[in-house]
Write a protein that holds these residues in place. Structure first.
Motif, PDB file in Angstrom:
ATOM      1  N   HIS A  18     -13.627  68.763   9.681  1.00 35.07           N
ATOM      2  CA  HIS A  18     -12.629  69.802   9.425  1.00 35.07           C
ATOM      3  C   HIS A  18     -12.380  70.676  10.656  1.00 35.07           C
ATOM      4  O   HIS A  18     -11.241  71.086  10.905  1.00 35.07           O
ATOM      5  CB  HIS A  18     -13.069  70.637   8.227  1.00 35.07           C
ATOM      6  N   VAL A  19     -13.417  70.916  11.422  1.00 37.13           N
ATOM      7  CA  VAL A  19     -13.230  71.715  12.640  1.00 37.13           C
ATOM      8  C   VAL A  19     -12.483  70.907  13.701  1.00 37.13           C
ATOM      9  O   VAL A  19     -11.593  71.424  14.374  1.00 37.13           O
ATOM     10  CB  VAL A  19     -14.580  72.232  13.171  1.00 37.13           C
ATOM     11  N   LEU A  20     -12.819  69.632  13.834  1.00 37.91           N
ATOM     12  CA  LEU A  20     -12.054  68.791  14.763  1.00 37.91           C
ATOM     13  C   LEU A  20     -10.587  68.756  14.366  1.00 37.91           C
ATOM     14  O   LEU A  20      -9.695  68.912  15.206  1.00 37.91           O
ATOM     15  CB  LEU A  20     -12.625  67.364  14.787  1.00 37.91           C
ATOM     16  N   SER A  21     -10.323  68.570  13.082  1.00 43.66           N
ATOM     17  CA  SER A  21      -8.936  68.534  12.607  1.00 43.66           C
ATOM     18  C   SER A  21      -8.212  69.838  12.923  1.00 43.66           C
ATOM     19  O   SER A  21      -7.055  69.830  13.353  1.00 43.66           O
ATOM     20  CB  SER A  21      -8.905  68.271  11.098  1.00 43.66           C
ATOM     21  N   SER A  33      -8.870  71.872  15.367  1.00 46.09           N
ATOM     22  CA  SER A  33      -8.630  71.968  16.813  1.00 46.09           C
ATOM     23  C   SER A  33      -7.450  71.102  17.234  1.00 46.09           C
ATOM     24  O   SER A  33      -6.682  71.467  18.132  1.00 46.09           O
ATOM     25  CB  SER A  33      -9.890  71.575  17.592  1.00 46.09           C
ATOM     26  N   ILE A  34      -7.293  69.951  16.578  1.00 43.59           N
ATOM     27  CA  ILE A  34      -6.150  69.089  16.871  1.00 43.59           C
ATOM     28  C   ILE A  34      -4.860  69.749  16.418  1.00 43.59           C
ATOM     29  O   ILE A  34      -3.878  69.846  17.168  1.00 43.59           O
ATOM     30  CB  ILE A  34      -6.318  67.721  16.179  1.00 43.59           C
ATOM     31  N   ASP A  64      -3.496  69.715  24.024  1.00 46.95           N
ATOM     32  CA  ASP A  64      -2.485  69.075  23.181  1.00 46.95           C
ATOM     33  C   ASP A  64      -2.744  67.568  23.077  1.00 46.95           C
ATOM     34  O   ASP A  64      -2.749  66.859  24.089  1.00 46.95           O
ATOM     35  CB  ASP A  64      -1.112  69.345  23.795  1.00 46.95           C
ATOM     36  N   ILE A  65      -2.931  67.076  21.864  1.00 45.94           N
ATOM     37  CA  ILE A  65      -3.195  65.656  21.655  1.00 45.94           C
ATOM     38  C   ILE A  65      -2.006  64.809  22.082  1.00 45.94           C
ATOM     39  O   ILE A  65      -2.155  63.608  22.368  1.00 45.94           O
ATOM     40  CB  ILE A  65      -3.569  65.390  20.176  1.00 45.94           C
ATOM     41  N   ALA A  66      -0.820  65.399  22.170  1.00 48.93           N
ATOM     42  CA  ALA A  66       0.369  64.664  22.617  1.00 48.93           C
ATOM     43  C   ALA A  66       0.193  64.164  24.048  1.00 48.93           C
ATOM     44  O   ALA A  66       0.773  63.138  24.431  1.00 48.93           O
ATOM     45  CB  ALA A  66       1.607  65.552  22.513  1.00 48.93           C
ATOM     46  N   GLU A  67      -0.601  64.867  24.851  1.00 47.93           N
ATOM     47  CA  GLU A  67      -0.850  64.437  26.231  1.00 47.93           C
ATOM     48  C   GLU A  67      -1.624  63.121  26.247  1.00 47.93           C
ATOM     49  O   GLU A  67      -1.376  62.247  27.082  1.00 47.93           O
ATOM     50  CB  GLU A  67      -1.627  65.512  26.996  1.00 47.93           C
ATOM     51  N   LEU A  68      -2.566  62.984  25.331  1.00 43.31           N
ATOM     52  CA  LEU A  68      -3.320  61.738  25.227  1.00 43.31           C
ATOM     53  C   LEU A  68      -2.430  60.623  24.682  1.00 43.31           C
ATOM     54  O   LEU A  68      -2.441  59.495  25.191  1.00 43.31           O
ATOM     55  CB  LEU A  68      -4.541  61.937  24.318  1.00 43.31           C
ATOM     56  N   TRP A  69      -1.656  60.931  23.679  1.00 39.32           N
ATOM     57  CA  TRP A  69      -0.751  59.960  23.051  1.00 39.32           C
ATOM     58  C   TRP A  69       0.223  59.390  24.078  1.00 39.32           C
ATOM     59  O   TRP A  69       0.593  58.214  24.018  1.00 39.32           O
ATOM     60  CB  TRP A  69      -0.012  60.651  21.921  1.00 39.32           C
TER      61      TRP A  69
END
Length: 228
Positions: free
Chosen positions: A20-23, A25-26, A89-94
């Motif tokens: 839940h904490v990872l989610s 942070s994302i 931002d997870i978009a950078e990884l994507w």
């Protein structure tokens, strides 16, 4: 049309809060829509029938490799261990997805500093260790990962990507996208940190690098606006 980042997170009943904490942070850092699916053994009992191995440190040690199957072998999916924290931002990884590859990951080259990790689990050592803790799956190119194969292949066959036709199909991500806490020196530009020895929610790791950020994220995850 806006691309949706398709994320699967390993879920472990011994560290429920981690997912839940990872989610959180994302979600709070992402500039694009995300879909987050926990890989929870209770939900996939009819598909994942593999018996627990004594060397497994988490419930998702092997079930992670069902990600392409759960994605219907379409598009791309990101698998993440739950004991991580997104710092950007997870978009950078994507955006780093590369169609030349079947999978992409951080290609760690290290020897674990400790012999045991959280809850006394043995810290196993093997080639390509922790490569599979964060994987970008090009799902159509991972059709070898059928439920039958995931249920029967050896741990090393799975974690060392033996189901691919060669290591040249493994693309490399920058180390900052799966930065191993305690194994590597703290750096401010780490984008996703991985509490691989044990998360801050275990008392013995509560003062580790990035732990304060994890606890602050947990507080935001618990936020409720009360009636004024």
């Amino acid at each position: 049309m806006t691309d949706i980042v398709n994320i699967y997170v390993g879920f472990d009943s011994k560290e429920v809060v981690a997912h839940h904490v990872l989610s959180q942070s994302i979600l709070e850092k992402s500039s694009v829509p995300v879909s987050i699916t926990p890989i929870y053994l209770h939900n996939i009992e009819s598909t994942f029938t593999r018996e627990r191995n004594a060397l497994q440190s988490t419930e998702f040690s092997f079930s992670r490799f069902l990600t392409p199957y759960l994605s219907q072998y379409e598009g791309w999916s990101l698998f993440m261990d739950c004991d991580m924290l997104a710092r950007t931002d997870i978009a950078e990884l994507w955006a780093l997805r590369d169609e030349r590859y079947s999978v992409m990951c951080v290609k760690h080259d290290y020897q674990p500093k400790v012999e045991t990790k959280f809850l006394g689990q043995v810290q196993t050592k093997y080639e390509k260790k922790n490569w599979s803790s964060l994987i970008l799956f090009n799902n159509a190119k991972c059709r070898a990962l059928t439920p039958d194969y995931v249920n029967t292949a050896t741990g090393l066959q799975l974690h060392q990507f033996k189901w691919l036709d060669g290591d040249d199909l493994i693309g490399e991500l920058p180390i900052t996208w799966n930065y191993l806490v305690n194994e590597y020196d703290k750096r401010d530009d780490a984008k996703i940190v991985h509490f691989t020895d044990g998360g801050p929610y275990f008392d013995e790791y509560k003062n580790d690098d990035y732990a304060e950020e994890w606890f602050a994220t947990r507080e935001r995850m618990l936020y409720v606006q009360q009636r004024g």
